[in-house]
Structures are given as C-alpha cells and as structure tokens.
Design an enzyme around this catalytic site. Structure first.
Site, mmCIF file in Angstrom:
data_model
loop_
_atom_site.group_PDB
_atom_site.id
_atom_site.type_symbol
_atom_site.label_atom_id
_atom_site.label_comp_id
_atom_site.label_asym_id
_atom_site.label_seq_id
_atom_site.Cartn_x
_atom_site.Cartn_y
_atom_site.Cartn_z
ATOM 1 N N LEU A 221 0.809 -1.132 0.093
ATOM 2 C CA LEU A 221 0.080 -0.062 -0.038
ATOM 3 C C LEU A 221 0.917 1.127 0.108
ATOM 4 O O LEU A 221 1.723 1.439 1.045
ATOM 5 C CB LEU A 221 -0.874 -0.061 1.331
ATOM 6 C CG LEU A 221 -2.098 0.941 1.326
ATOM 7 C CD1 LEU A 221 -3.124 0.231 0.363
ATOM 8 C CD2 LEU A 221 -2.757 0.896 2.683
ATOM 9 N N HIS A 222 0.849 2.038 -1.273
ATOM 10 C CA HIS A 222 1.624 3.084 -1.089
ATOM 11 C C HIS A 222 0.983 4.578 -2.077
ATOM 12 O O HIS A 222 1.830 5.241 -2.037
ATOM 13 C CB HIS A 222 3.206 2.854 -1.454
ATOM 14 C CG HIS A 222 3.465 2.592 -3.072
ATOM 15 N ND1 HIS A 222 2.806 1.469 -3.497
ATOM 16 C CD2 HIS A 222 3.639 3.318 -4.125
ATOM 17 C CE1 HIS A 222 2.960 1.567 -4.733
ATOM 18 N NE2 HIS A 222 3.559 2.481 -5.148
ATOM 19 N N ARG A 223 0.028 4.103 -2.628
ATOM 20 C CA ARG A 223 -0.544 5.038 -3.545
ATOM 21 C C ARG A 223 -0.783 6.529 -2.826
ATOM 22 O O ARG A 223 -1.551 6.329 -1.689
ATOM 23 C CB ARG A 223 -1.654 4.971 -4.245
ATOM 24 C CG ARG A 223 -1.892 3.821 -5.240
ATOM 25 C CD ARG A 223 -1.346 4.137 -6.579
ATOM 26 N NE ARG A 223 -0.752 2.946 -7.398
ATOM 27 C CZ ARG A 223 0.177 3.296 -7.916
ATOM 28 N NH1 ARG A 223 0.691 4.270 -8.274
ATOM 29 N NH2 ARG A 223 0.754 2.309 -8.622
#
Ligand code: UD1
Length: 378
Positions: A221-223
C-alpha cells in the site's frame, strides 16, 4: 566502416528495475550478432536516483544480476516539480555527452517522463516500454507521466490490447505501436525458475513469515491517494485489520506509508510489518500467498501470471486485462468491499484466470529485435 549504436536504458524507481533488467540483458546478448553485422552495440544504464535506499534500489540490482549503473544522477526525493526538474537537468548532461541513438524509458514514474522529454528535445529517439496503459484518472501522477511520455515517444511498446486501443484513440500512428508483451513477466518467469531450482534463496525473514503450504496474505500500500490523507487511509487500514483477523498478513512497508502510519498513529495490530523487500523475496512471498491485497500496478500483473487472487484497493486500473481474464479483483476503496472479497477468496471461491497473450517471457527479445532492426536498416 563500423557503425556504433548506443542505447541508454533509464532506471530510477523501484518498479523500473524489474522492467529494465530483461531489456538490458537481451540487448547485451545481441552484441555478438550486431558485431557480425559491422555494428558496435553499446548499452548503458542510467540510474536517476529517484529511489536511493538500498532496500528500494541496490537490492534489485543484486537480485536481477544488473551491473552497477554506468551513470548515477543521485536526484533523490522532492516535490514532483523538483524531482522531475532535477532528473531533466542531470540527464541532459548525460545525453549531450553520450549522444545515444535511442533512450529506453519504462513505466510511468517521474524519471520516465523526465528522461523522455529531455531526450526528445535533444533530438534523440525515445522508446517507451509499457506504453498505452491508462487509468483515465488524471489525479494520478503516473497517468500524467504515461500520457505525456506516450505523446512524444517514437517506439511505443505495449503490454496488452487496451494499450493499442488507447494509443490509437489518442491519435498515435499505428507504425509507432508494437505489441510486444510484458517485460515484468520476463523477469518473473526467469526468477521463478531460479527460486525453484535453488539457485537463489529467499531471506530467512521472508521464509519465516511465508511458510510453504500455509495460508497467508501479502499486502502492499503506497499510492498517495490511499495513504497521503488520514480520511482515506484510516478506513482502509480498518478493513485490512478485519482481514488480518482471518488470515496472517505480511506487509513490506514502503517508506511513504511507514511515515503515514507513524503520523496517523495507526495500530498495526495483527499485521506483520517488515522493511521493503527485494525482488526474489517478494516473488517468493507472492507465489505462495493465498491472496495479495495491493494498490500497486505491477503486482496486479504478477499475480495474474502466478494464478494468485489479487484484491486491488483502487477505484481504477490501467491494467484491465488482469481483471477481464486474470485473477485481479478491482474492489475500490470501500472497506466492506475489500473485506467481503477477501472472505470470498478465503472460502476458495475466487475466479480462475488465464495468462494474457504474449506474457510469455519473451517481450524483451521482441523489443531488442525491433530496436536493433530499426538501426541496422538505416
Ligand atoms: C514512486 C512512483 C510510483 C511507484 C512508486 C514505487 C512517481 C510519480 N511515483 O512513488 O508510481 O509506484 O515509486 O515505489 O514517480 N523514499 C525513501 N527512500 C527511497 C525513495 C523514497 O525513503 O529510496 C521516501 C521519501 O520520503 C520520498 C517518498 O518515499 O519522498 C516518496 O518517494 P517518490 O519516489 O517521490 O514516490 P513513491 O511514492 O515512491
């Protein structure tokens, strides 16, 4: 008289190292063939330095057998304008000194558009690998990078049919578009064999978190749209924690996300947070996973080839083939949808995917064929 062909391949950020590796190796393997035709083929890697931590960069060079970059621009982090501008200024010097015959850029990160634009303005042809993908969401920095890079590239190497349609709709002439398959999958298939035949060994940490034959999920998860504000991230985090009560989750945490978890003071509870991991470790973890939860682009493709269910925590995807025929579920960011899809997978009711055309491990060979043929024919 002997002719020299100089190819510069640009690397910069984590998802790009896996994409340049097979292209680099395949071009280098052609040196003998080129020499027999009177051509000196030179292939150089330029690392922009967009990603610089060893876990975000060096580990991929080691895992993928890439030599140290010929040039390192060391631009580092910054705002989009700062980072893009710094890459452009540093890369311009490289292009002026090296005068390459073609610059190869991959994917959709800031380094991609920065190097494409710099090259094009200096009259150097640009090849864009992974062209034509569109999320139709101009709020994503990557979508802007993709559209701009495609608009000025001379060779557009496409991974899936939607890419051809998108480029044609944007008025790109057919002659510039080449359906070649997916270089990410070249890397995946090559390294899957290396894991299976024991020529590479995943780390003890990953083997401990991902025991063979056990049920576990992998999360990434990094957007920015998911993690960069509290109101977006907290409900997602709660949904992920609900899933973590049903199945162990291993979460290699991107530096951006690690900062947000600390800033929002999130309880990591049942989720096993670890540092970012290299390519071999990630492939090993995903290959044996019951499911993947992600907002990454590349993982949607890798899970489709591995036949692992993928729950994509985004409202759109630029890789529709993974949803249409692969194992990808585009669930959006609604917490209940995330949890109910995960439960469906846990009940063994996930869809069976098929592998998209030309995701066969030979995309980089097709790309080097096309590039070399073009220069040999000149
Ligand atoms: C970039 C790409 C994104 C890709 C992602 C993979 C753009 C617009 N985005 O996003 O498409 O999916 O890489 O990781 O190019 N940082 C470190 N160490 C590093 C690199 C970054 O700590 O080696 C931290 C810095 O605080 C930095 C932040 O991560 O400000 C974000 O890095 P950046 O390259 O700007 O964007 P990503 O979120 O990594």
């Amino acid at each position: 008289m002997r002719k020299t062909i100089k190819v510069v391949v640009v690397a910069g950020a984590r998802p790009n190292f896996m994409k340049i590796a097979p292209i680099y190796h395949s071009l280098v393997a052609r040196k003998g063939e080129a020499a027999s035709l009177g051509l000196d083929l030179s292939v150089q890697i330029v690392h922009t330095g967009q990603h610089y931590d060893s876990t975000m960069s060096d580990v991929f060079f080691t895992d993928l057998g890439l030599p140290a970059p010929d040039r390192h621009l060391e631009v580092g982090s910054g705002t989009h304008a700062e980072q893009t501008a710094r890459v452009m200024m540093a890369f311009e010097k490289v292009v002026l000194e090296e005068r390459p015959d073609v610059v190869v850029v991959v994917g959709d990160v800031n380094s991609t558009i920065a190097c494409a634009l710099t090259s094009k303005k200096l009259g150097v042809p640009v090849a864009h690998v992974e062209a034509g993908l569109r999320s139709f969401d101009m709020g994503m920095p990557e979508e802007i990078n993709r559209k701009l890079t495609d608009a000025i590239s001379d060779f557009l190497f496409v991974t899936e049919e939607s890419g051809i349609r998108n480029l044609r709709n944007e008025g790109v002439p057919q002659g510039r578009i080449f359906m070649v398959g997916n270089v990410m999958i070249d890397t995946l298939l090559r390294n899957l064999v290396r894991i299976e035949n024991g020529s590479v060994t995943p780390s003890t940490a990953v083997r401990t978190h991902c025991p063979v034959g056990s049920r576990y999920a992998v999360l990434t998860l990094h957007r920015p749209s998911n993690v960069d504000d509290r109101e977006s991230m907290i409900p997602l985090w709660d949904a992920i924690r609900r899933v973590a009560r049903e199945i162990p989750i291993i979460f290699p945490v991107h530096p951006r996300t690690r900062s947000r978890i600390a800033e929002y003071d999130l309880d990591t509870g049942e989720i096993a947070l670890i540092e970012p991991i290299g390519y071999i470790d990630m492939l090993y973890a995903v290959k044996g996973a019951t499911m993947v939860l992600t907002d990454s682009g590349g993982l949607q493709e890798e899970t489709t080839v591995l036949g692992v269910p993928c729950i994509t925590i985004r409202e759109n995807t630029e890789r529709p083939v993974t949803v249409e025929i692969g194992t990808n579920y585009l669930v959006g960011t609604n917490p209940d949808a995330i949890v109910s899809t995960a439960l469906l997978v846990l009940l063994g009711k996930s869809k069976h995917g098929t592998i998209p055309p030309l995701w066969d491990g030979k995309a980089s060979e097709r790309i080097s064929d096309i590039i070399l043929k073009c220069f040999i024919d000149r």
